[in-house]
Design an enzyme around this catalytic site. Structure first.
Site, mmCIF file in Angstrom:
data_model
loop_
_atom_site.group_PDB
_atom_site.id
_atom_site.type_symbol
_atom_site.label_atom_id
_atom_site.label_comp_id
_atom_site.label_asym_id
_atom_site.label_seq_id
_atom_site.Cartn_x
_atom_site.Cartn_y
_atom_site.Cartn_z
ATOM 1 N N SER A 107 0.984 -0.804 0.376
ATOM 2 C CA SER A 107 0.363 0.074 -0.216
ATOM 3 C C SER A 107 1.069 1.271 -0.173
ATOM 4 O O SER A 107 1.263 1.764 -0.740
ATOM 5 C CB SER A 107 -1.056 0.151 1.286
ATOM 6 N N ASP A 249 -2.799 6.426 -3.487
ATOM 7 C CA ASP A 249 -1.349 5.295 -2.866
ATOM 8 C C ASP A 249 -0.482 4.331 -3.709
ATOM 9 O O ASP A 249 -1.525 4.092 -5.196
ATOM 10 C CB ASP A 249 -1.412 5.259 -1.679
ATOM 11 N N ASP A 251 -1.784 1.381 -4.059
ATOM 12 C CA ASP A 251 -2.658 0.053 -4.376
ATOM 13 C C ASP A 251 -3.146 0.859 -4.413
ATOM 14 O O ASP A 251 -4.432 0.394 -5.158
ATOM 15 C CB ASP A 251 -2.289 -0.624 -3.342
ATOM 16 N N ASP A 253 -6.219 2.375 -3.558
ATOM 17 C CA ASP A 253 -7.272 2.024 -2.219
ATOM 18 C C ASP A 253 -7.659 3.139 -1.986
ATOM 19 O O ASP A 253 -8.528 2.866 -0.772
ATOM 20 C CB ASP A 253 -7.313 0.431 -2.148
#
Length: 456
Positions: A107, A249, A251, A253
């Site tokens: 992440s 960010d 990833d 999400d």
């Protein structure tokens, strides 16, 4: 939590650690692949299929191949999607009728770290008890049963159009009849998983897109860019005269939104904007927004003033989603930018969330700065983190309990006090909200001092 549900590897968002050091090693990834294949294939009459996506970290190649080997060794099939956002894995797992989806990503962490999180066949993250079961199976190879041989061994294939499928899905969440024609957008993809798909989504809806953070090299993910470091995006918004900046960010999400003046619009303000609009349109399920204990008191007041209510959960987007599913709610999120629009997606999705903000902007023909200013009045909030020598149950910390009660009495209904331990380290997190920031800072210092007396 019962003993059978205790997890040692999985945290609030999967397993995460420095890549190629224990526990985030190829050996762990191999064992996890076997355990996931076993659980995914249980009671199935077909060959189970497991979808794997990742972000752009160098270590992703190593972990991806190890997980895939473990899955194939159990006779299951692997579908490799390459670098795509976490929410894309969740969505593709459902649309392709896969039995599980695995994301390889740390992440917002620096590139040296990596992580693994798992989605069930319904696109939602696994509950605690299933993660605990996977941990147990990873330590007990015999419990997995006999290994297949010959034609029973699984195989891997690559889904070459995974990104394109997600682009189509994301665009479909933008209201029909609206376009982004004449809208100038700056997107910062953090050199991460959305580096290809994010510019395409907004561009194909008609926006004029300036894309930064779209040149990953394996070691620059999240480095001075993206949702954690939005200064470059802010500068680019002002320079280009853009209507909005969108910083995701690694990833993708979560997101941070930037208005046309270069001002940050965090997750609380985005939730206030969207929830109030959905309340007006009769689309906010049960008139309820779900947020964590960290969301600003101003958000709660804004929703209440519009006739709605706010339900709070512990910190972590998975707990927000759990509350949404159990309560029948359709909007929730975190101040940090994890935003879940359950009518569209089963997990936080920075791109989908940005599209909902853009829809409000297009429909109202108003600048984001005005919409954000009207959405909520932020209550002063002070955060203080202190590292102590050990973790100790809060109820046994007498000095801190007395000091906390005193502050709560002083604040009354005008503010909040939250004291909690970090989920991963002996760090105490103190949060206070109220009308006077100077008093809040003094109280935060007092609470920290009391905690240090309890745990010298």
């Amino acid at each position: 939590m019962t003993k059978s549900m205790i997890r040692h590897l999985f945290g609030t968002d999967g397993i995460r650690a420095v890549a190629n050091q224990s526990p985030m090693t190829p050996e762990l990834a191999l064992a996890l692949g076997k355990a996931v294949a076993h659980v995914a294939g249980r009671n199935k009459t077909h060959t189970p299929r497991v979808l794997i996506g990742k972000d752009t970290r160098l270590s992703g190649y190593m972990i991806e191949q190890a997980i895939a080997a473990g899955i194939c060794s159990m006779g299951a099939r692997v579908i490799l999607c390459g670098p795509i956002p976490t929410p894309a894995v969740a969505q593709l797992t459902v649309s392709m009728r896969a039995d599980a989806g695995i994301v390889i990503s740390a992440s917002h962490n620096p590139y040296q770290d990596n992580g693994i999180k798992i989605f069930a066949d319904d696109g939602f993250k696994l509950p605690d008890e299933q993660e605990a079961e996977i941990e147990r199976l990873m330590k007990d190879d015999a419990a997995l049963g006999p290994r297949p041989t010959g034609p029973g061994i699984g195989k891997a294939s690559r889904l070459d159009d995974a990104g394109g499928r997600y682009v189509v899905f994301a665009k479909a969440t933008f209201p029909r009849g609206l376009t982004l024609n004449h809208v100038r957008v700056v997107i910062d993809a953090a050199h991460g998983a959305a580096y290809k798909v994010a510019p395409l989504v907004f561009g194909e809806l008609g926006a004029s897109v300036t894309a930064i953070g779209v040149k990953p090299n394996g070691v620059n993910i999240n480095k001075d860019c993206g949702a954690l470091h939005p200064d470059h995006a802010r500068a680019e918004v002002v320079k280009r005269g853009a209507h909005i900046g969108i910083a995701v960010d690694g990833d993708a999400d979560r997101l941070i939104v930037i208005d046309e003046k270069g001002q940050i619009v965090d997750g609380d303000v985005v939730m206030a904007m969207c929830a109030c609009r959905m309340l007006e349109d009769g689309k906010l399920a049960k008139g309820t927004l779900v947020a964590t204990v960290m969301s600003n008191l101003g958000l709660e007041r804004a929703i209440h003033d519009k006739g709605g209510r706010l339900v709070r959960t512990q910190v972590g987007d998975r707990y927000v989603v759990e509350a949404m599913r159990s309560g029948g709610y359709n909007l929730g999120g975190e101040q940090s930018g994890h935003l879940i629009f359950l009518d569209h997606a089963s997990t936080g999705d920075g791109i989908v969330a940005a599209l909902q903000v853009l829809a409000i902007m297009v429909r109202t023909s108003r600048p984001l700065s005005e919409l954000a200013k009207e959405a909520m009045v932020r209550v002063p909030q002070v955060l203080e983190n202190i590292t102590l020598s050990k973790r100790q149950p809060l109820e046994t910390m007498r000095q801190l309990s007395v000091a906390t009660a005193s502050v709560k009495d002083a604040l009354g209904s005008e503010g909040r006090v939250l004291v909690r331990w970090s989920g991963t380290e002996p760090k105490l997190r103190i949060m206070l909200e109220g009308p006077n920031e100077n008093r809040l800072r003094q109280w935060a210092s007092d609470l920290a001092a009391a905690a240090r007396k309890d745990v010298p």
